[in-house]
Design a protein around this motif. Structure first.
Motif, mmCIF file in Angstrom:
data_model
loop_
_atom_site.group_PDB
_atom_site.id
_atom_site.type_symbol
_atom_site.label_atom_id
_atom_site.label_comp_id
_atom_site.label_asym_id
_atom_site.label_seq_id
_atom_site.Cartn_x
_atom_site.Cartn_y
_atom_site.Cartn_z
ATOM 1 N N ALA A 292 42.340 7.891 -15.288
ATOM 2 C CA ALA A 292 43.203 7.698 -14.635
ATOM 3 C C ALA A 292 43.970 8.634 -14.587
ATOM 4 O O ALA A 292 44.487 9.173 -16.260
ATOM 5 C CB ALA A 292 43.785 6.265 -14.785
ATOM 6 N N PRO A 293 45.024 9.439 -14.574
ATOM 7 C CA PRO A 293 45.588 10.303 -14.378
ATOM 8 C C PRO A 293 46.531 10.206 -16.307
ATOM 9 O O PRO A 293 47.113 9.086 -16.087
ATOM 10 C CB PRO A 293 47.051 10.257 -13.564
ATOM 11 N N GLY A 294 46.498 11.136 -16.865
ATOM 12 C CA GLY A 294 47.433 10.476 -18.221
ATOM 13 C C GLY A 294 47.331 9.700 -19.502
ATOM 14 O O GLY A 294 47.212 9.498 -20.405
ATOM 15 N N LYS A 295 45.513 9.384 -18.952
ATOM 16 C CA LYS A 295 44.907 8.349 -19.735
ATOM 17 C C LYS A 295 43.601 8.184 -20.210
ATOM 18 O O LYS A 295 42.773 10.201 -19.030
ATOM 19 C CB LYS A 295 44.855 6.966 -19.341
ATOM 20 N N GLU A 296 42.835 8.443 -21.597
ATOM 21 C CA GLU A 296 41.475 8.666 -21.075
ATOM 22 C C GLU A 296 40.146 8.417 -20.711
ATOM 23 O O GLU A 296 40.381 6.674 -19.968
ATOM 24 C CB GLU A 296 40.985 8.359 -23.380
ATOM 25 N N ARG A 297 39.360 8.861 -20.744
ATOM 26 C CA ARG A 297 37.969 8.414 -19.641
ATOM 27 C C ARG A 297 37.873 6.680 -20.634
ATOM 28 O O ARG A 297 37.452 6.846 -21.027
ATOM 29 C CB ARG A 297 36.581 9.150 -19.711
ATOM 30 N N GLU A 298 37.183 6.327 -19.892
ATOM 31 C CA GLU A 298 37.030 4.816 -19.970
ATOM 32 C C GLU A 298 36.079 4.017 -19.024
ATOM 33 O O GLU A 298 35.306 4.511 -18.594
ATOM 34 C CB GLU A 298 37.786 3.788 -19.180
ATOM 35 N N PHE A 299 35.000 3.580 -19.908
ATOM 36 C CA PHE A 299 33.617 3.306 -19.808
ATOM 37 C C PHE A 299 33.707 1.609 -18.910
ATOM 38 O O PHE A 299 34.497 1.090 -18.904
ATOM 39 C CB PHE A 299 32.990 2.432 -20.778
ATOM 40 N N VAL A 300 32.678 1.748 -17.479
ATOM 41 C CA VAL A 300 33.069 0.496 -16.701
ATOM 42 C C VAL A 300 32.239 -0.148 -16.378
ATOM 43 O O VAL A 300 32.165 -1.847 -16.854
ATOM 44 C CB VAL A 300 33.830 1.462 -15.087
ATOM 45 N N ALA A 301 30.613 0.291 -16.548
ATOM 46 C CA ALA A 301 29.657 -0.475 -16.193
ATOM 47 C C ALA A 301 28.223 0.925 -16.372
ATOM 48 O O ALA A 301 28.397 2.075 -16.530
ATOM 49 C CB ALA A 301 29.730 -0.511 -15.163
ATOM 50 N N VAL B 163 39.722 8.510 -11.047
ATOM 51 C CA VAL B 163 38.767 8.798 -10.440
ATOM 52 C C VAL B 163 37.248 8.170 -11.546
ATOM 53 O O VAL B 163 37.384 8.064 -12.362
ATOM 54 C CB VAL B 163 38.709 10.918 -10.925
ATOM 55 N N TYR B 164 36.451 8.049 -10.445
ATOM 56 C CA TYR B 164 34.913 7.774 -10.960
ATOM 57 C C TYR B 164 33.901 8.423 -10.767
ATOM 58 O O TYR B 164 33.945 8.904 -10.403
ATOM 59 C CB TYR B 164 34.403 6.113 -9.867
ATOM 60 N N TYR B 165 33.380 8.404 -12.314
ATOM 61 C CA TYR B 165 32.154 9.077 -12.432
ATOM 62 C C TYR B 165 31.013 8.564 -12.752
ATOM 63 O O TYR B 165 31.150 7.901 -13.319
ATOM 64 C CB TYR B 165 32.450 10.326 -13.643
ATOM 65 N N CYS B 166 29.777 9.305 -12.593
ATOM 66 C CA CYS B 166 28.838 8.313 -12.683
ATOM 67 C C CYS B 166 27.665 8.597 -14.174
ATOM 68 O O CYS B 166 27.726 10.716 -13.823
ATOM 69 C CB CYS B 166 27.309 8.524 -11.192
ATOM 70 N N ALA B 167 27.244 8.363 -14.651
ATOM 71 C CA ALA B 167 26.260 9.215 -16.092
ATOM 72 C C ALA B 167 25.012 8.716 -16.412
ATOM 73 O O ALA B 167 24.515 7.635 -15.053
ATOM 74 C CB ALA B 167 27.253 9.094 -17.563
ATOM 75 N N ALA B 168 24.328 9.591 -16.736
ATOM 76 C CA ALA B 168 22.894 9.680 -16.957
ATOM 77 C C ALA B 168 22.004 10.014 -17.958
ATOM 78 O O ALA B 168 23.001 10.972 -18.470
ATOM 79 C CB ALA B 168 21.886 9.235 -15.854
ATOM 80 N N SER B 169 21.889 8.723 -18.830
ATOM 81 C CA SER B 169 21.411 9.405 -20.257
ATOM 82 C C SER B 169 20.175 8.390 -20.215
ATOM 83 O O SER B 169 19.486 7.185 -19.977
ATOM 84 C CB SER B 169 22.478 8.737 -21.137
#
Length: 120
Positions: free
Chosen positions: A40-49, A93-99
């Protein structure tokens, strides 16, 4: 190498639903742990799922438990995030990640993100 592309973001009223999708490309994409983060604006990136490669194990942050559901279709190389009962504070902003593992998800591959805006 894995490429990720998110879709499905948009504007929705509080209490509504959205479904995000992440399309993965790459020869071994189906063997990766996949996940969603948000910022979110002004916030750190956060894990969702996150979801294991088999789809049998899923992990959700406390802030979305009971409202968001992650799923995957390895035949299509897609990971979806069904978001219900959306709140204004889900705007991000929602981001997809893979590892290869859940522990290394933040250091893995990333998509460019899709905007979700929840209005009151």
């Amino acid at each position: 190498q894995v490429q990720l592309a998110e879709s499905g973001g948009g504007l929705v009223q509080a209490g509504g639903s959205l479904r995000l999708s992440c399309a993965a490309s790459g020869r071994t994409a189906s063997s990766y742990v996949m996940g969603w983060f948000r910022q979110a604006p002004g916030k750190e990136r956060e894990f969702v799922a996150a979801i294991a490669w088999s789809g049998r194990s899923t992990y959700n942050s406390d802030s979305v438990k009971g409202r968001f559901t992650i799923s995957r279709d390895n035949a299509k190389n897609t990971v979806d995030l069904q978001m219900n009962t959306l709140k204004v504070e889900d705007t991000a902003v929602y981001y997809c990640a893979a590892s290869l593992t859940t522990a290394t998800l933040e250091r893995g591959y990333w998509g460019r993100g899709t905007q979700v805006t929840v209005s009151s």
